[in-house]
Design an enzyme around this catalytic site. Structure first.
Site, PDB file in Angstrom:
ATOM      1  N   ASP A   1       0.824  -1.199   0.000  1.00  0.00           N
ATOM      2  CA  ASP A   1       0.000   0.000   0.000  1.00  0.00           C
ATOM      3  C   ASP A   1       0.866   1.259   0.000  1.00  0.00           C
ATOM      4  OD1 ASP A   1      -2.006   1.813   0.267  1.00  0.00           O
ATOM      5  OD2 ASP A   1      -2.570   1.252   2.301  1.00  0.00           O
TER       6      ASP A   1
ATOM      7  N   ASP B   1      -1.953   5.840  -5.809  1.00  0.00           N
ATOM      8  CA  ASP B   1      -2.209   4.952  -4.676  1.00  0.00           C
ATOM      9  C   ASP B   1      -2.366   3.518  -5.182  1.00  0.00           C
ATOM     10  OD1 ASP B   1      -2.938   3.848  -2.257  1.00  0.00           O
ATOM     11  OD2 ASP B   1      -5.027   4.503  -2.387  1.00  0.00           O
TER      12      ASP B   1
END
Lengths: 417, 31
Positions: free
Chosen positions: A123, A326
């Site tokens: 992440d 992201d």
């Protein structure tokens, strides 16, 4: 005619769906500091075997929307661990039905001595690496790997409350640390109410057999709520000093790269350091810093093209809210004005194909069930620094079924989001 | 903020160079 072909992808409709078997690429295995990246729910993932818990695409998109709200909430206000915890990790509220976002891509790393392999969601939109830990004082969700047992690791230790490291949690998580029996307590809470709370600790992290990091700081979760799809936790690749790139900066110089596979049945890689071999064709854009969002990797979008045609969007539309990249958000979110221009141009250039019902947040869907091949307009992003990012054909659609293939973009609620 | 999500990143090689404050992209990154 040649120009028209140049600006369109021709794809076999059958290739839109992943294969039921894993088609692994050996490329990443040649690199000493590379990890294999797989889709969490695809046949290349160990978590795939738990088919009963695979969410539907509609559920994945709802989770994605929750993640986006979570990201937006970080810019809107600062949370406090006091909202969920005072001093005792064992006395925390547990909330059911919460989501942290679908994450989607996982890597396997080793933790502890001897090392235990853990499948973690990687992440770039968060900083703290955490995993569920025994004895799960309050709550652990179901995960595929055995839950990490600190007492079985000879190199594990908790961080003290009085340590300056403990205080550094504030910037990494957005929450002030807590203290329980002199042990530092971290809490990371998402905008959708999902969270992980537990002991802030250090242990040996083994990225590969040769790349081993003693005293790696991570969260040893004792109270974890969310739909993590069987993953053991998160690998935080953000920009804060507690993120993995920062903790390993002496070796990798905050340099890493990845490739996300074209489908859930193929593999990609996550490579740390300069030695991984970066394509000669790579083009760099400056990272921008967004106020109140210093952990995120900011990018400056300048414009977009669809089928070779520049969309009539003022640069100020993109700059008003800024943008980030992201790895944990599935669907690209655009300012509404930009999305409307994209949707309009895309629909116009796809007018020969029948449309289908919307899918959750995706409102531009097609029924390709009567076609063996389709031609679709290419989409390019233009970033500052004269960087053109051509979106792969597999990155244009989100496929629920061949009869419901959707443009994989969605609008934010407001141009200033 | 706008968000460049992971569907659009498929098959791109995405390079994070935190020390130099830059982000790189290249096509065909998985092959």
């Amino acid at each position: 005619a040649a120009a028209a072909i140049q600006h369109r992808h021709t794809i076999h409709v059958s290739s839109l769906l992943p294969s039921s078997i894993c088609q692994s690429s050996a490329q990443e295995l040649d690199k000493k500091s590379s990890l294999r990246v797989v889709h969490k729910h695809g046949p290349c993932s160990e978590l795939h075997q738990d088919k009963a818990n695979i969410p539907t695409h509609a559920e994945i998109l709802l989770q994605d929307e929750a993640r986006v709200k979570s990201i937006h909430s970080k810019f809107a206000n600062k949370g406090s661990i006091n909202d969920i915890d005072q001093n005792d990790a064992a006395n925390l509220p547990a909330k059911d039905g919460s989501v942290v976002g679908s994450g989607n891509y996982i890597v396997t790393v080793g933790l502890g001595s001897p090392k235990k392999d853990l499948n973690l969601i990687f992440d770039t939109g968060s900083d703290i690496t955490w995993t569920q830990c025994q004895p799960c004082a309050r709550s652990c969700y179901k995960q595929k790997d055995p839950i990490f047992e600190p007492s079985l690791s000879s190199s594990y230790s908790n961080i003290s409350c009085s340590s300056t490291i403990c205080n550094s949690l504030s910037s990494a998580t957005g929450n002030s640390p807590g203290c329980s029996s002199s042990a530092c307590v971290y809490g990371i809470q998402y905008g959708d109410s999902s969270f992980s709370v537990g002991f802030f600790a250090k242990d040996t992290l083994s990225l590969t057999s040769t790349d081993v990091f003693p005293n790696f700081l991570f969260g040893c979760g004792q109270n974890n709520q969310g739909l993590f799809g069987g993953a053991a936790g998160l690998l935080g690749l953000g920009r804060d000093k507690l993120s993995l790139p920062s903790q390993t900066a002496a070796k990798y110089f905050k340099y890493f790269s990845y490739c996300l596979p074209s489908s859930a049945s193929s593999t990609g890689f996550l490579t740390f350091g300069y030695g991984g071999g970066v394509s000669r064709s790579v083009k760099f854009t400056p990272l921008s810093t967004i106020s109140d969002g210093t952990s995120f990797y900011g990018i400056d979008i300048i414009g977009m093209t669809v089928g070779g045609q520049k969309l009539p969007i003022s640069a100020s539309v993109f700059s008003a809210g800024g943008a980030i990249i992201d790895s944990g958000t599935v669907i690209t979110r655009l300012p509404p004005t930009a999305y409307d221009a994209l949707k309009s141009a895309f629909r116009k250039q796809m007018s020969q194909y029948p449309m289908a019902q919307p899918l959750s947040i995706l409102d531009t869907c097609y029924d390709f069930s009567k076609y063996s091949t389709v031609t679709i307009p290419k989409i390019n992003f233009f970033l500052s620094g004269s960087v053109v990012v051509p979106i792969d054909a597999k990155g244009i659609f989100y496929v629920n079924s061949i009869s419901q293939v959707c443009l994989a973009f969605a609008p934010n609620g407001d141009d200033t989001d | 903020v706008g968000i460049f999500g992971n569907t659009q990143q498929k098959t791109l090689q995405v390079v994070y160079d935190g020390a130099k404050g830059r982000l790189g992209f290249a096509s065909g990154g998985c092959s």
